[in-house]
Scaffold this motif. Structure first.
Motif, short mmCIF file in Angstrom:
data_model
loop_
_atom_site.label_atom_id
_atom_site.label_comp_id
_atom_site.label_asym_id
_atom_site.label_seq_id
_atom_site.Cartn_x
_atom_site.Cartn_y
_atom_site.Cartn_z
N UNK A 1 0.77 -0.98 0.02
CA UNK A 1 -0.13 -0.12 0.20
C UNK A 1 0.77 1.20 0.05
N UNK A 2 1.91 1.24 0.89
CA UNK A 2 2.52 2.46 0.92
C UNK A 2 3.43 2.88 -0.34
N UNK A 3 4.08 1.80 -1.17
CA UNK A 3 4.59 1.88 -2.29
C UNK A 3 4.02 1.87 -3.43
N UNK A 4 2.58 1.63 -3.22
CA UNK A 4 1.67 1.62 -4.38
C UNK A 4 2.04 0.46 -5.43
N UNK A 5 2.65 -0.75 -4.66
CA UNK A 5 2.85 -1.90 -5.33
C UNK A 5 1.68 -2.88 -5.60
N UNK A 6 1.57 -3.40 -6.81
CA UNK A 6 0.61 -4.35 -6.91
C UNK A 6 1.02 -5.71 -7.00
N UNK A 7 2.29 -6.00 -6.52
CA UNK A 7 2.74 -7.51 -6.31
C UNK A 7 4.01 -7.35 -5.57
N UNK A 8 4.56 -8.72 -5.30
CA UNK A 8 5.92 -8.84 -4.48
C UNK A 8 7.12 -8.44 -5.55
N UNK A 9 6.98 -8.39 -6.83
CA UNK A 9 7.99 -8.18 -7.70
C UNK A 9 8.33 -6.80 -7.48
N UNK A 10 7.32 -5.74 -7.38
CA UNK A 10 7.38 -4.53 -7.44
C UNK A 10 8.07 -3.92 -6.00
N UNK A 11 7.90 -4.96 -5.06
CA UNK A 11 8.51 -4.40 -3.68
C UNK A 11 9.90 -4.89 -3.98
N UNK A 12 10.31 -6.03 -4.68
CA UNK A 12 11.76 -6.27 -4.84
C UNK A 12 12.41 -5.19 -5.76
N UNK A 13 11.94 -4.73 -6.60
CA UNK A 13 12.28 -3.65 -7.26
C UNK A 13 12.47 -2.37 -6.52
N UNK A 14 11.70 -1.95 -5.62
CA UNK A 14 11.90 -0.89 -4.86
C UNK A 14 13.07 -1.19 -3.82
N UNK A 15 13.21 -2.39 -3.29
CA UNK A 15 14.39 -2.72 -2.34
C UNK A 15 15.75 -2.49 -3.35
#
Length: 61
Positions: A42-56
């Motif tokens: 929610x905070x990152x506006x990510x739709x999936x775990x891959x987008x969290x990985x990209x942010x990291x």
């Protein structure tokens, strides 16, 4: 931006760990990990775990 606990989990998501593995690594309940992953998304506006990985990867966690 994710807080300290969420960043710690985001890094583990970035290492392609499943929630179950994060539970064991951080000794948290499955419900807590699931909730924190949802908060990160929610905070990152990510739709999936891959987008969290990209942010990291792009922010060095």
């Amino acid at each position: 931006m994710p807080d300290h606990s969420e960043r710690e989990i985001a890094v583990l998501v970035g290492e392609v760990l499943f929630n179950r593995e994060i539970v064991m690594e951080l000794v948290l309940s499955a419900c807590t990990v699931e909730t924190l992953v949802q908060h990160i998304m929610t905070k990152l506006g990510a739709g999936n775990r891959t987008q969290i990985s990209t942010w990291v990867t792009t922010t060095n966690g």
